[in-house]
Design a protein around this motif. Structure first.
Motif, PDB file in Angstrom:
ATOM      1  N   HIS A 111      79.351  -8.210   2.492  1.00 57.01           N
ATOM      2  CA  HIS A 111      80.506  -8.148   1.588  1.00 57.01           C
ATOM      3  C   HIS A 111      80.045  -8.190   0.123  1.00 57.01           C
ATOM      4  O   HIS A 111      79.254  -9.059  -0.245  1.00 57.01           O
ATOM      5  CB  HIS A 111      81.448  -9.330   1.879  1.00 57.01           C
ATOM      6  N   GLY A 112      80.580  -7.295  -0.711  1.00 54.02           N
ATOM      7  CA  GLY A 112      80.213  -7.264  -2.130  1.00 54.02           C
ATOM      8  C   GLY A 112      80.963  -8.312  -2.929  1.00 54.02           C
ATOM      9  O   GLY A 112      81.731  -8.005  -3.839  1.00 54.02           O
ATOM     10  N   ILE A 115      78.896   0.110   0.494  1.00 51.18           N
ATOM     11  CA  ILE A 115      78.661   0.363   1.925  1.00 51.18           C
ATOM     12  C   ILE A 115      77.477  -0.446   2.469  1.00 51.18           C
ATOM     13  O   ILE A 115      76.992  -0.182   3.565  1.00 51.18           O
ATOM     14  CB  ILE A 115      78.510   1.871   2.246  1.00 51.18           C
ATOM     15  N   ASP A 116      77.023  -1.425   1.715  1.00 47.85           N
ATOM     16  CA  ASP A 116      76.058  -2.413   2.226  1.00 47.85           C
ATOM     17  C   ASP A 116      76.726  -3.141   3.400  1.00 47.85           C
ATOM     18  O   ASP A 116      77.946  -3.306   3.419  1.00 47.85           O
ATOM     19  CB  ASP A 116      75.768  -3.397   1.081  1.00 47.85           C
ATOM     20  N   MET A 120      83.015  -2.298   2.548  1.00 45.10           N
ATOM     21  CA  MET A 120      82.994  -2.235   4.012  1.00 45.10           C
ATOM     22  C   MET A 120      81.843  -3.130   4.452  1.00 45.10           C
ATOM     23  O   MET A 120      80.759  -3.067   3.869  1.00 45.10           O
ATOM     24  CB  MET A 120      82.773  -0.797   4.480  1.00 45.10           C
ATOM     25  N   HIS A 121      82.045  -3.957   5.453  1.00 45.46           N
ATOM     26  CA  HIS A 121      80.995  -4.905   5.832  1.00 45.46           C
ATOM     27  C   HIS A 121      81.236  -5.501   7.206  1.00 45.46           C
ATOM     28  O   HIS A 121      82.350  -5.477   7.723  1.00 45.46           O
ATOM     29  CB  HIS A 121      80.935  -6.051   4.813  1.00 45.46           C
TER      30      HIS A 121
HETATM   31 CA    CA Z   1      79.690  -3.886   1.783  1.00 45.85          CA
END
Ligand code: CA
Ligand code: ZLM
Ligand code: ZN
Length: 388
Positions: A179-180, A175-176, A198-199
C-alpha cells in the motif's frame, strides 16, 4: 549494440545516477540498489538509451527535502551513526531497525534518488519531456518525520509537490504490491491529488497493514480530500487478466472524473510473480500493460520504480516498461541480447518468462470475480463524489 529510432516529437527523459546503485542495506536485506545496475545493463544492451534524453541526476538540496520532511528528521538522517551495531541503535524516527537500517552513505543515497525524481518532475513541468523516468525512486512509505518499509525520503511526494506548481490536478497510481501509505497520507487533505494504490491486503499481517477499500480520505465534513484516496485491496495470486482489467477499469474512471493534468505511476516490481516479498502472479506483460495504458492517455507521465526483490524480474519489467515509454516495445527481440552485462542472471533468456519458468507451480489465485466486481462497483460509487 542496437540503435532504436527515436519517435519524432515525442520526448522521454531518463534520470539516474550510478552512485545510487553502489549502496548496500546490509547482508541479506531484500532491498538491493544493485538491481538498478542490472536493469540499466538490460536497457542499454537493447540500445534504448539512444532514444531518450539521459540525465545523471544530482543530489536534492536541503531546501528541496524540507518541502516535505521535517528539519529534525533530516538532521538525524544526515548524522545517523554508521558504526553503532543494529541492536544498540536508538529507534528514533524508525531508523536503524532491520527494515530501515543505517548504512554508509545513507543520506547521499536518499538525496540522489530524490534529486532524480524532482528533476524528472521539472522536465514534465516545463514540457521538455512527455514521459520522465526515475527507476531509482518510488519510495512510497516514507513519512514527514519517519522512515518506513525500506523508504527514508519520499521522492514521490517531493515530485508531486513540484508538479503541483504547474499542474492543477495530479493522479498518483501505485502498482507496488504494498500500500502506498506515505503518499496517500501526505495528500490526504487536498483535492488536487488523487491517490490510487493496488496492493495485497489481508487486514493485519501484510505490510504496512493499511489500504482497505473503505479508506477513501478524511471523513470530516467539508474536507476537500474526502473521497480522493482510492484503495484496491487484493488477495494472493492475482493474474495478469484480472489485474489489467481492474487497472484499466479503475484508472479509466478516475481519469474521467478527476481529469488529471499530470500522472505519476509508481511501478513497484514486487507485484510480479516470483518476487521474494510479493504474493501475486502478475507477469512482465501485465505490469507493462499498466504503463502502456497510462501512456495512451496522453497526459504528462512520471514513471518511478519502487519495490522489487527478485532483481532479474525487476530488470525485465523496467526494461520492458522503458521500451513502452519510448514506443519501441514492438521492435525489441524478447530474447535477451548476448552482450547484456550479467546475462548469467537471466537463466530464462527472455524478457517474458512464463509462470512455469518463474515459479514452477503458480501461486493459488484467491481473488474471486465476485470480489473484484465488488471493488469496482464500490469505487465507482466513491467517484460519484469526485469532480474535476
Ligand atoms: Ca500499491
Ligand atoms: N521485520 N533482512 C516494502 C517494505 C516491506 C515489518 C516484519 C524484519 C521484510 C524483510 C530485513 C536481513 C516497498 C514488516 C519484518 C525482518 C518488522 C518487510 C533484513 C527480510 C529481511 O532478511 C531480512 C537480516 C528484512 C526485511 C524481510 N520487511 C519483508 N517485509 C516489511 C517492509 C517496501 O516495496 O513497498 C517500497 C520500496 N516490514 O513487515 C516487520 C513488521 C521487521
Ligand atoms: Zn513494495
Amino acid at each position: 549494440e542496437n540503435n532504436i529510432v527515436r519517435p519524432k516529437g515525442y520526448k522521454v527523459s531518463w534520470h539516474s545516477n550510478p552512485e545510487i546503485e553502489k549502496h548496500h542495506f546490509g547482508h541479506a536485506h531484500p532491498m538491493k540498489p544493485w538491481r538498478l545496475t542490472l536493469a540499466k545493463g538490460l536497457i542499454m544492451s537493447y540500445g534504448m538509451h539512444t532514444a531518450m534524453d539521459t540525465y545523471v541526476s544530482r543530489l536534492a538540496t536541503r531546501e528541496e527535502l524540507e518541502d516535505f520532511h521535517s528539519e529534525d528528521y533530516l538532521d538525524y538522517l544526515k548524522t545517523a551513526m554508521v558504526a553503532m551495531p543494529d541492536d544498540e541503535t536508538p529507534k528514533d524516527y524508525n531508523l536503524g531497525g532491520s527494515d530501515c537500517p543505517i548504512f554508509e552513505g545513507l543520506f547521499n543515497y536518499c538525496s540522489m534518488y530524490a534529486g532524480a525524481s524532482i528533476d524528472a518532475a521539472r522536465k514534465l513541468c516545463n514540457n521538455e519531456s512527455d514521459i520522465a523516468i526515475n527507476w531509482s525512486g518510488g519510495l512510497h512509505h516514507a513519512k514527514k518525520a519517519e522512515a518506513s518499509g525500506f523508504c527514508y525520503v519520499n521522492d514521490i511526494v517531493l515530485a508531486i509537490l513540484q508538479l503541483l506548481r504547474k499542474h492543477p490536478r495530479v493522479l498518483y497510481i501505485d502498482i507496488d504490491v504494498h500500500h502506498g501509505d506515505g503518499v496517500e497520507e501526505a495528500f490526504w487533505s487536498t483535492d488536487r491529488v488523487m491517490t490510487l494504490s493496488m496492493h495485497k491486503y489481508d487486514g493485519l499481517n501484510f505490510f504496512p497493514g493499511t489500504g482497505d477499500l473503505d479508506r477513501t480520505g478524511p471523513d470530516s465534513e467539508g474536507n476537500p480530500g474526502a473521497h480522493h484516496a482510492i484503495n484496491v485491496p487484493l488477495s494472493d495470486g492475482i493474474n495478469d487478466e484480472q489485474y489489467v482489467w481492474l487497472f484499466k477499469t479503475i484508472v479509466g474512471r478516475c481519469v474521467d472524473k478527476f481529469q488529471p493534468t499530470a500522472i505519476v505511476l509508481q511501478c513497484g516490481a514486487d507485484s510480479l510473480a516470483g518476487d521474494r516479498l510479493g504474493r501475486f502472479n502478475v507477469q512482465v506483460q501485465g505490469h507493462g500493460t499498466c504503463v502502456a495504458y497510462c501512456k495512451s492517455l496522453n497526459i504528462p507521465l512520471l514513471l518511478v520504480g519502487g519495490g522489487g526483490y527478485t532483481p532479474r524480474n525487476v530488470a525485465r519489467a523496467w526494461a520492458h516498461e522503458t521500451s513502452i515509454a519510448i514506443g519501441c516495445d514492438a521492435d525489441l527481440d524478447p530474447l535477451i541480447p548476448e552482450h547484456t552485462p550479467y546475462r548469467e542472471h537471466f537463466r530464462h533468456n527472455t524478457l517474458f518468462p512464463t509462470l512455469e519458468q518463474i515459479l514452477g507451480e503458480p501461486r493459488v489465485n484467491r481473488n474471486t470475480k465476485k470480489k473484484l466486481d465488488e471493488i469496482v462497483s464500490t469505487i465507482t460509487e466513491q467517484l460519484r463524489f469526485v469532480n474535476a
